[in-house]
Design a protein around this motif. Sequence first.
Motif, PDB file in Angstrom:
ATOM      1  N   ARG A  38      -7.493  13.427  45.494  1.00  0.00           N
ATOM      2  CA  ARG A  38      -8.593  13.177  46.503  1.00  0.00           C
ATOM      3  C   ARG A  38      -8.272  14.266  47.501  1.00  0.00           C
ATOM      4  NH1 ARG A  38      -6.411   7.148  47.177  1.00  0.00           N
ATOM      5  NH2 ARG A  38      -7.222   6.209  45.213  1.00  0.00           N
ATOM      6  N   THR A  65     -13.709   5.554  43.064  1.00  0.00           N
ATOM      7  CA  THR A  65     -12.197   6.184  43.100  1.00  0.00           C
ATOM      8  C   THR A  65     -10.989   5.654  44.138  1.00  0.00           C
ATOM      9  OG1 THR A  65     -13.271   7.654  44.725  1.00  0.00           O
ATOM     10  CG2 THR A  65     -13.131   8.354  42.455  1.00  0.00           C
ATOM     11  N   ALA A  79     -15.478  12.741  41.326  1.00  0.00           N
ATOM     12  CA  ALA A  79     -14.387  11.832  40.757  1.00  0.00           C
ATOM     13  C   ALA A  79     -14.907  10.415  40.691  1.00  0.00           C
ATOM     14  CB  ALA A  79     -13.761  11.838  42.334  1.00  0.00           C
ATOM     15  N   VAL A 132      -3.655   8.483  43.113  1.00  0.00           N
ATOM     16  CA  VAL A 132      -3.801   9.904  42.966  1.00  0.00           C
ATOM     17  C   VAL A 132      -2.354  10.464  42.028  1.00  0.00           C
ATOM     18  CG1 VAL A 132      -4.348  10.199  45.464  1.00  0.00           C
ATOM     19  CG2 VAL A 132      -1.954   9.982  44.759  1.00  0.00           C
ATOM     20  N   ARG A 141     -16.969  13.912  45.397  1.00  0.00           N
ATOM     21  CA  ARG A 141     -16.769  12.579  45.503  1.00  0.00           C
ATOM     22  C   ARG A 141     -17.723  12.292  44.343  1.00  0.00           C
ATOM     23  NH1 ARG A 141     -17.323  12.983  51.164  1.00  0.00           N
ATOM     24  NH2 ARG A 141     -19.373  13.412  51.136  1.00  0.00           N
ATOM     25  N   GLU A 178      -1.570  15.127  48.032  1.00  0.00           N
ATOM     26  CA  GLU A 178      -2.245  15.075  49.427  1.00  0.00           C
ATOM     27  C   GLU A 178      -1.350  16.136  50.492  1.00  0.00           C
ATOM     28  OE1 GLU A 178      -1.994  10.728  49.893  1.00  0.00           O
ATOM     29  OE2 GLU A 178      -4.259  10.779  49.200  1.00  0.00           O
TER      30      GLU A 178
END
Length: 520
Positions: A441, A115, A426, A120, A423, A270
């Motif tokens: 993320r 990833t 993803a 993003v 994680r 983010e």
Amino acid sequence: MHTERVRGGTDRSVPVGDSSICVGGVPDQTGTLRAVETPHDDPNGFLYERIADELAGVIQRGGLRPGERMPSVRRLSRERDVSVATVLSAYVILERRGLVETRPKSGHFVRRSRTAEVPVPSVPRRAAAPSRVTIAAGADELIRAMIHDRGLVPLGTAYVPAELLPLRKLNAILASVAREGGGPGAGYDELRGLLQLRRQLARRSVAWGAALGEDDFVTTLGATEGLSLSLAATTRPGDVVAVESPAYFGLLRLIDARGLRAVEIPTDPETGMDLDALEDAIRAAPIRAVLVSPNFQNPLGARMPDASKERLVKTCARREIAVIEDDVYGDLAFDDTRPRPAKAFDTQGIVLSCGSLSKTVAPGYRVGWVAPGRFRDAIERLKFAHAVASPSPTQMAAAEYLAGGDHERQIRRLRHVLAAQSRAYAEKIAAAFPAGTRVSRPQGGYFLWVELPDTTKKTLAVELQLRALDRGIAIAPGPIFSARQRFGNCIRISTGHPLTPRIEAAIVELGRIAELLLSG
């Protein structure tokens, strides 16, 4: 059930997820706690857990880079003056979190992430003007399916499975409370809620960085009632409120139910709400309240920096605009550092901060709260008109649970499990979905925002959801997270459940369906 070795050398079977018992296990990829030797423990947790946390911090800060070899087990054993078993247990935890991989005959290495190469999601454009909330076609049916059909693969749900919650302990406390002389529930509790619970919330608020008092809280039926009361206390039908874009669809439903208009503020996946865009919107329209989730926003997982939270509160205070804060995911930081809520920066009483135990302890208990600042009297009047009082028994059980000291360990373990699952999900999405897909993320919570590469197909997400439902898979389509039904090429994936083979197969199937829709 699983077998756990306890002190004294005996084995016993215990239910997974009971935090009052499962204190020595290591979670595997399904979330099951596997028994390990525990040579040391201390008041802050087992020694191998502390070593794992320290090494995870080094990796996350870049001290150990992807592909780099970890210290050998024997070397770390000597340096820390601990047993080899302790170090091995720490490395097992790091493997389960997706941070480390074992290479036969070579040792342990920092895991390379697929990833890291996936961008993003993009930040949405600014909305032109305030508008009424438009409910996406079929949204009610989709939401009912996500919530009520437990036979579906749960990629659209906003909860974690029961085995990750301390329900056995909490239910035992509730049973004890119910047996007490006089019987709780014989009368109504006071308007603000059970004093013992509010005292526990005040104690916990110190760790949040807010340092509130027991009289600063009003208990509610989950955070949803707190948010609804907050809207009612700060707005009138026809008023304009600012919301994140995308925003949690439950907030949009509350806005619609109040007869309000929404102006969507672009939200970075983010860093959260674009405050420059918010200030422009404030100058352009008479905004009465700002609805915001600074910590691990649903659906993006964004975490607003403290400097931005402070700017948000000051900006709104200058203009006498209420800030309604949804902080239900604040405890679920992947890095074990509980971020401060916007309420921590409130010196004028304009922030109404809502939270609950639904995401971390027991959704069915409906224990929530609002810290309403200067709007406390209005909240209390509305609370009385809406529900008179919150149920006493569940408040009493929650207060005793929080006072008992197990909650911090529950939160800590839940954070680690959710970080590993985020994680792993993803990685699977990056491998299974069409080229050009973007994936968020998050730094906490349990959602991924997935942006498919074609922005011209406005019904792509809904078509994907409908075809997925036919195959027994639930996802949340992007348009239900927008007042204007934007995000037609986005979906929200819940990462709250362990990544089982069934869920892995479902993600692969979603990727296949998305590829067909994009090429059709």
